[in-house]
Design a protein around this motif. Structure first.
Motif, PDB file in Angstrom:
ATOM      1  N   THR A  47      -2.280  -5.300  -7.614  1.00 46.70           N
ATOM      2  CA  THR A  47      -2.554  -3.855  -7.605  1.00 46.70           C
ATOM      3  C   THR A  47      -1.270  -3.053  -7.714  1.00 46.70           C
ATOM      4  N   LEU A  48      -0.236  -3.471  -7.006  1.00 43.63           N
ATOM      5  CA  LEU A  48       1.039  -2.757  -7.042  1.00 43.63           C
ATOM      6  C   LEU A  48       1.647  -2.804  -8.440  1.00 43.63           C
ATOM      7  N   ASN A  49       1.595  -3.945  -9.079  1.00 39.38           N
ATOM      8  CA  ASN A  49       2.134  -4.074 -10.432  1.00 39.38           C
ATOM      9  C   ASN A  49       1.406  -3.129 -11.397  1.00 39.38           C
ATOM     10  N   ASN A  50       0.079  -3.031 -11.237  1.00 39.31           N
ATOM     11  CA  ASN A  50      -0.702  -2.118 -12.080  1.00 39.31           C
ATOM     12  C   ASN A  50      -0.312  -0.666 -11.833  1.00 39.31           C
ATOM     13  N   SER A  51      -0.041  -0.334 -10.567  1.00 35.08           N
ATOM     14  CA  SER A  51       0.388   1.024 -10.234  1.00 35.08           C
ATOM     15  C   SER A  51       1.739   1.345 -10.857  1.00 35.08           C
ATOM     16  N   LEU A  52       2.625   0.350 -10.879  1.00 34.74           N
ATOM     17  CA  LEU A  52       3.943   0.546 -11.495  1.00 34.74           C
ATOM     18  C   LEU A  52       3.819   0.730 -13.010  1.00 34.74           C
ATOM     19  N   VAL A  53       2.890  -0.008 -13.620  1.00 39.15           N
ATOM     20  CA  VAL A  53       2.637   0.150 -15.060  1.00 39.15           C
ATOM     21  C   VAL A  53       2.187   1.584 -15.346  1.00 39.15           C
ATOM     22  N   ALA A  54       1.213   2.061 -14.554  1.00 33.60           N
ATOM     23  CA  ALA A  54       0.712   3.430 -14.728  1.00 33.60           C
ATOM     24  C   ALA A  54       1.801   4.458 -14.453  1.00 33.60           C
ATOM     25  N   MET A  55       2.650   4.184 -13.447  1.00 29.74           N
ATOM     26  CA  MET A  55       3.739   5.092 -13.092  1.00 29.74           C
ATOM     27  C   MET A  55       4.708   5.272 -14.259  1.00 29.74           C
ATOM     28  N   TYR A  56       5.149   4.170 -14.846  1.00 27.28           N
ATOM     29  CA  TYR A  56       6.092   4.261 -15.971  1.00 27.28           C
ATOM     30  C   TYR A  56       5.460   4.974 -17.159  1.00 27.28           C
ATOM     31  N   SER A  57       4.186   4.738 -17.385  1.00 29.38           N
ATOM     32  CA  SER A  57       3.496   5.384 -18.502  1.00 29.38           C
ATOM     33  C   SER A  57       3.470   6.895 -18.330  1.00 29.38           C
ATOM     34  N   LYS A  58       3.115   7.347 -17.115  1.00 29.90           N
ATOM     35  CA  LYS A  58       3.029   8.788 -16.855  1.00 29.90           C
ATOM     36  C   LYS A  58       4.398   9.452 -16.852  1.00 29.90           C
ATOM     37  N   CYS A  59       5.437   8.660 -16.610  1.00 29.46           N
ATOM     38  CA  CYS A  59       6.806   9.206 -16.625  1.00 29.46           C
ATOM     39  C   CYS A  59       7.426   9.122 -18.021  1.00 29.46           C
ATOM     40  N   VAL A  75       0.845  -1.205   0.000  1.00 27.17           N
ATOM     41  CA  VAL A  75       0.000   0.000   0.000  1.00 27.17           C
ATOM     42  C   VAL A  75       0.879   1.253   0.000  1.00 27.17           C
ATOM     43  N   THR A  76       1.946   1.218   0.784  1.00 28.66           N
ATOM     44  CA  THR A  76       2.885   2.352   0.813  1.00 28.66           C
ATOM     45  C   THR A  76       3.467   2.592  -0.572  1.00 28.66           C
ATOM     46  N   MET A  77       3.909   1.537  -1.226  1.00 25.75           N
ATOM     47  CA  MET A  77       4.578   1.667  -2.511  1.00 25.75           C
ATOM     48  C   MET A  77       3.601   2.086  -3.622  1.00 25.75           C
ATOM     49  N   ILE A  78       2.319   1.745  -3.457  1.00 25.92           N
ATOM     50  CA  ILE A  78       1.312   2.229  -4.413  1.00 25.92           C
ATOM     51  C   ILE A  78       1.235   3.756  -4.335  1.00 25.92           C
ATOM     52  N   GLY A  79       1.252   4.283  -3.099  1.00 24.63           N
ATOM     53  CA  GLY A  79       1.244   5.735  -2.920  1.00 24.63           C
ATOM     54  C   GLY A  79       2.498   6.387  -3.477  1.00 24.63           C
ATOM     55  N   VAL A  80       3.657   5.768  -3.255  1.00 19.63           N
ATOM     56  CA  VAL A  80       4.933   6.313  -3.750  1.00 19.63           C
ATOM     57  C   VAL A  80       4.976   6.262  -5.278  1.00 19.63           C
ATOM     58  N   ALA A  81       4.414   5.209  -5.867  1.00 21.40           N
ATOM     59  CA  ALA A  81       4.351   5.116  -7.331  1.00 21.40           C
ATOM     60  C   ALA A  81       3.536   6.268  -7.907  1.00 21.40           C
ATOM     61  N   GLU A  82       2.455   6.627  -7.204  1.00 22.60           N
ATOM     62  CA  GLU A  82       1.641   7.763  -7.655  1.00 22.60           C
ATOM     63  C   GLU A  82       2.397   9.078  -7.495  1.00 22.60           C
ATOM     64  N   VAL A  83       3.232   9.176  -6.449  1.00 24.77           N
ATOM     65  CA  VAL A  83       4.100  10.355  -6.276  1.00 24.77           C
ATOM     66  C   VAL A  83       4.986  10.532  -7.508  1.00 24.77           C
ATOM     67  N   CYS A  84       5.642   9.453  -7.925  1.00 20.32           N
ATOM     68  CA  CYS A  84       6.526   9.494  -9.098  1.00 20.32           C
ATOM     69  C   CYS A  84       5.750   9.865 -10.358  1.00 20.32           C
ATOM     70  N   ALA A  85       4.526   9.313 -10.470  1.00 17.44           N
ATOM     71  CA  ALA A  85       3.700   9.598 -11.642  1.00 17.44           C
ATOM     72  C   ALA A  85       3.334  11.072 -11.711  1.00 17.44           C
ATOM     73  N   GLN A  86       2.961  11.658 -10.561  1.00 19.32           N
ATOM     74  CA  GLN A  86       2.588  13.077 -10.541  1.00 19.32           C
ATOM     75  C   GLN A  86       3.793  13.979 -10.816  1.00 19.32           C
ATOM     76  N   LEU A  87       4.957  13.588 -10.303  1.00 22.55           N
ATOM     77  CA  LEU A  87       6.173  14.384 -10.535  1.00 22.55           C
ATOM     78  C   LEU A  87       6.718  14.169 -11.945  1.00 22.55           C
ATOM     79  N   GLY A  88       6.334  13.046 -12.572  1.00 16.62           N
ATOM     80  CA  GLY A  88       6.822  12.738 -13.921  1.00 16.62           C
ATOM     81  C   GLY A  88       8.306  12.458 -13.956  1.00 16.62           C
ATOM     82  N   SER A  89       8.848  11.997 -12.831  1.00 16.87           N
ATOM     83  CA  SER A  89      10.292  11.768 -12.727  1.00 16.87           C
ATOM     84  C   SER A  89      10.600  10.295 -13.003  1.00 16.87           C
ATOM     85  N   LEU A  90      11.237  10.032 -14.143  1.00 16.51           N
ATOM     86  CA  LEU A  90      11.592   8.662 -14.505  1.00 16.51           C
ATOM     87  C   LEU A  90      12.665   8.108 -13.575  1.00 16.51           C
ATOM     88  N   CYS A  91      13.568   8.967 -13.144  1.00 16.15           N
ATOM     89  CA  CYS A  91      14.639   8.532 -12.226  1.00 16.15           C
ATOM     90  C   CYS A  91      14.041   8.024 -10.914  1.00 16.15           C
TER      91      CYS A  91
END
Length: 784
Positions: A237-249, A201-217
């Motif tokens: 769910t976490l894997n799906n969040s990571l997929v969305a994170m990479y897409s937004k970055c 659950v924590t990492m899902i939130g952090v993945a969304e942080v990266c997505a909003q910042l658009g930071s690939l690093c």
């Protein structure tokens, strides 16, 4: 009573439960607190909240536990305001409120968006000494985070006696959900430093942080944390969040790798990949993934269908979208269109089928704010502004509470139509609802500006404590568009001094203001700041700079900006032609016009207006007549302004008979601008014989142009016809028309000062008058 407890669990249908209820009534067991409580709970679980409330109301003396169960049932049934109301009844009746009731009440406050009620409940919790309860603290944390009160959420978090991974994750999510991803990242870093082990659950939130910042690093570091810590999520769910994170970055290839290597693909996994393609504009690929999903026998859900409808809408594929609609109906995925209704409305509108959008709206069983908002937006976007406002009023009539989205769209429609009365009424709704959303506030500024109420617009602007770039730009544009260019420049200066980051819109607006005033030095300063601030120049800014330099008399700089433009539109060419024409260089203006035509750029009505104006300024009658005749060959029908320009050219040159012939052959009646240009020519060339002939035509003109009435009055006075002259002046007074006083602008020390006739408001007026008197005295001495 214990014999009946298994029966409650066995009741699978509402009818069976009703029969059991009747049996309890006959047996007299309805007075038993446990039986009534179970009835309340069972009715709520079957969706009959009204029956639950009926059982509660008929019980003589409900205890705290029964009150708590009914409040929880109201929350389950999404009757959040009713839950809050029940809590208030408990307080009024001085009922004992246990710690188990507060989480449900706080949840109701959050879901109803009632922050003040939540704060009141929090105050009661503190008075009761329950603020140290971990469950209540977690509820408060969620409530404040969901309602956007980050300050209160952080205070609750900091006061928690013992934090765990749940509270840390909740705090990260609060920052993310309220648009502060950097704050969420700081909380995550602090969590790791404190030695807490993050979970999925924590990492899902952090993945969304990266997505909003658009930071690939950061995205790759987050993925690395998941892998090194062996964090797993059973439902992917976490894997799906990571997929969305990479897409937004912007790393679609990594999103594809994660999706393709997933061991178990649920509907959420497929939907995440489809949404990722949509976000990157790869709509065809999104449809291909949906086809693969169908072949894999995975069952699509409503979210999947919404994403596919988005793909079809962006591609404008009507038939494919209709097939999706049929798929939804065939599989009974959303019979009431509660979820898919708004996406279908948008899809049909994007494909140019607004009537189908209306039909879809009518099929929605329970129309909430989202479905009403979508139809209002469709109407506004397609230019059906009256329909948009009518739909908003219907929404209000149906008792649906408008949100910030519907209010913003409706205010924009009011501004575009100049409907200030309804706009003011909507402002009243905003104030009563205590909506302080920045989008609504900006829409109010825009609406009042477009309707010409600059004082009201500026009043709203001053009330906004946290002004973003859009707020500043909206107010500057409002001043500029209403002729208050000096005020627009001063507001831009204030924005600059307060160190706000300015964008293309900020600079475009202030450049236009400088252009209106002919304020060259300020325009150069703005151009310089635009360059050093690294603002990306575009076609609009380059055209505005060309226009500003040209109108300010710096044709060399205007030509330099014009020549440096990588792409030139008809607007750019027209601005340059106007610049040379205004300064009497008609040959260059005509040469530019011919170059533009040779390059295959089709001139429009403004281009021809600028050419005719150039000919008028230079007194080039033959060229003016030639280009007026050329208009039809370029597919441009002459408008009143073009005829006015031609009449002015002919009248100034003394060709009054030809000018009158043009007026007589016009396809529409002459207005005050045309008659004003013609009688000015009669006055200059002393052709009062023509003036006498057309007097009846002149009196039939209905206009609020004070210059027209003043010109007529002066001509009558010069001819000794004082009675008619006075009559025209009285006509102006009776209709409330006043001649706008002239004014001068003086540029000193990077500021512009405005002076009008009889204006004594300037602080340095005495010094200015003394200098003026000394100059007059020196001039008199020189003449002696």
């Amino acid at each position: 009573m214990t014999l009946y407890m298994p029966l409650f669990r066995a009741c699978a249908r509402l009818r069976t439960l009703t029969q059991l209820h009747a049996h309890l009534l006959v047996a007299g067991l309805h007075r038993d607190p446990l039986a009534s409580t179970k009835l309340i709970q069972s009715y709520a679980e079957m969706g009959s909240l009204g029956s639950s409330r009926l059982v509660f109301d008929h019980f003589h003396d409900a205890d705290s536990f029964m009150w708590g169960v009914l409040i929880k049932c109201c929350v389950w049934g999404r009757a959040f305001e009713q839950a809050v109301s029940l809590y208030r009844e408990m307080v009024c009746q001085r009922k004992e409120i246990t710690r188990f009731i507060y989480p449900s009440v706080l949840r109701a406050c959050s879901c109803s968006g009632n922050l003040s009620a939540g704060e009141t409940v929090h105050g009661t919790i503190i008075k009761c000494g329950l603020d140290g309860d971990h469950v209540i603290q977690s509820s408060l944390l969620c409530v404040y985070g969901e309602m956007g009160s980050l300050h209160n959420a952080r205070k609750v978090f900091d006061d928690m006696s013992g934090t765990d991974v749940v509270s840390w994750s909740s705090m990260i999510s609060s920052y993310v959900d309220n648009g502060d991803p950097s704050g969420g990242l700081d909380v995550f870093r602090w969590m790791l430093l404190q030695g807490f082990e993050p979970d999925s659950v924590t990492m899902i939130g952090v993945a969304e942080v990266c997505a909003q910042l658009g930071s690939l690093c950061l995205a790759r570091l987050t993925h690395g944390q998941v892998l090194t810590r062996n964090i797993e999520c059973d439902d992917a769910t976490l894997n799906n969040s990571l997929v969305a994170m990479y897409s937004k970055c912007g790393d679609l290839s990594s999103a594809e790798v994660l999706f393709n290597t997933a061991t178990c693909r649920s509907a959420a996994s497929w939907t995440a990949m489809i949404s990722s393609y949509n976000q990157r504009g790869c709509f065809r690929e999104a449809l291909d993934v949906f086809s693969e999903m169908q072949e894999s026998q995975s069952k699509a859900n409503n979210v999947t269908m919404m994403a596919i409808l988005c793909s079809c809408a962006r591609l404008g594929w009507l038939r494919e979208g209709q097939s999706v609609h049929c798929f939804v109906i065939k599989n009974a995925m959303d019979p009431g269109y509660d979820f898919l209704g708004p996406p279908l409305i948008e899809f049909y509108a994007d494909c140019g089928r607004v009537p189908d959008s209306e039909k879809t709206f009518m099929t929605i069983e329970e129309r909430d704010a989202v479905s009403w908002n979508m139809l209002i937006t469709v109407y506004a976007r397609k230019g059906f502004l009256e329909e948009a406002l009518s739909t908003f009023l219907q929404m209000r009539g149906q008792g649906v509470v408008p949100d910030s989205f519907s209010l913003t769209t409706s205010l924009w429609s009011c501004g575009s139509m100049g409907c200030s009365q309804l706009g003011c009424q909507i402002h009243g709704v905003v104030m009563k609802s205590h909506i302080h959303n920045e989008f609504v506030q900006n829409a109010l500024i825009d609406m009042y500006s477009k309707c010409g109420y600059l004082d009201s617009a500026y009043g709203v602007f001053l009330e906004i404590h946290k002004r973003d770039i859009v707020t500043w730009n909206t107010m500057i544009c409002g001043f500029c568009q209403n002729g208050y260019s000096l005020e627009a420049i001063h507001l831009f200066d204030e924005m600059y001094l307060n160190c706000f980051i300015m964008d293309e819109v900020s600079f475009l607006s202030v450049i236009q203001a400088c252009s209106h005033l002919g304020y060259l030095e300020k325009g150069k300063w703005v151009h310089h700041k635009l360059i050093i601030n690294g603002v990306r120049k575009d076609l609009y800014i380059d055209t505005a700079l060309t226009d500003m330099y040209a109108k300010s008399g710096d044709l060399k700089s205007a030509q330099a900006v014009f020549d440096s433009m990588p792409e030139k539109t008809v607007v750019s060419w027209s601005a340059m032609i106007a610049g040379y024409g205004t300064h009497g260089q008609v040959d260059i203006a005509i040469s530019l016009f011919n170059q533009m035509v040779q390059m295959g750029i089709q001139p429009n009505d403004i281009t021809f207006m600028n050419v005719l104006s150039a000919c008028s300024h230079a007194g080039s009658v033959e060229h003016g007549k030639l280009y007026f005749r050329l208009m039809n060959s370029h597919g441009v029908a002459p408008k009143l302004e073009h005829f006015a320009c031609l009449i002015d050219l002919l009248s100034r040159s003394g060709n009054l008979d030809e000018a009158y012939s043009v007026i007589s052959s016009m396809p529409f009646p002459a207005d005050s601008s045309i008659w004003g240009a013609f009688i000015s020519g009669c006055r200059i060339h002393r052709r009062m014989d023509i003036f006498q002939i057309i007097q009846r035509d002149l009196l039939d003109v209905d206009t609020d142009d004070t210059g027209y009435y003043t010109l007529l009055s002066n001509i009558h006075a010069e001819e000794g016809n004082w009675g008619q002259s006075r009559k025209l002046r009285l006509t102006m007074e009776s209709t409330g028309l006043k001649k706008v006083p002239g004014y001068s602008l003086i540029e000193l020390g990077n500021r512009t000062y405005k002076f009008g006739a009889g204006d004594m408001s300037n602080l340095q007026i005495e010094e200015i008058c003394n200098i003026w008197e000394r100059n007059l005295q020196n001039l008199a001495l020189e003449q002696c």
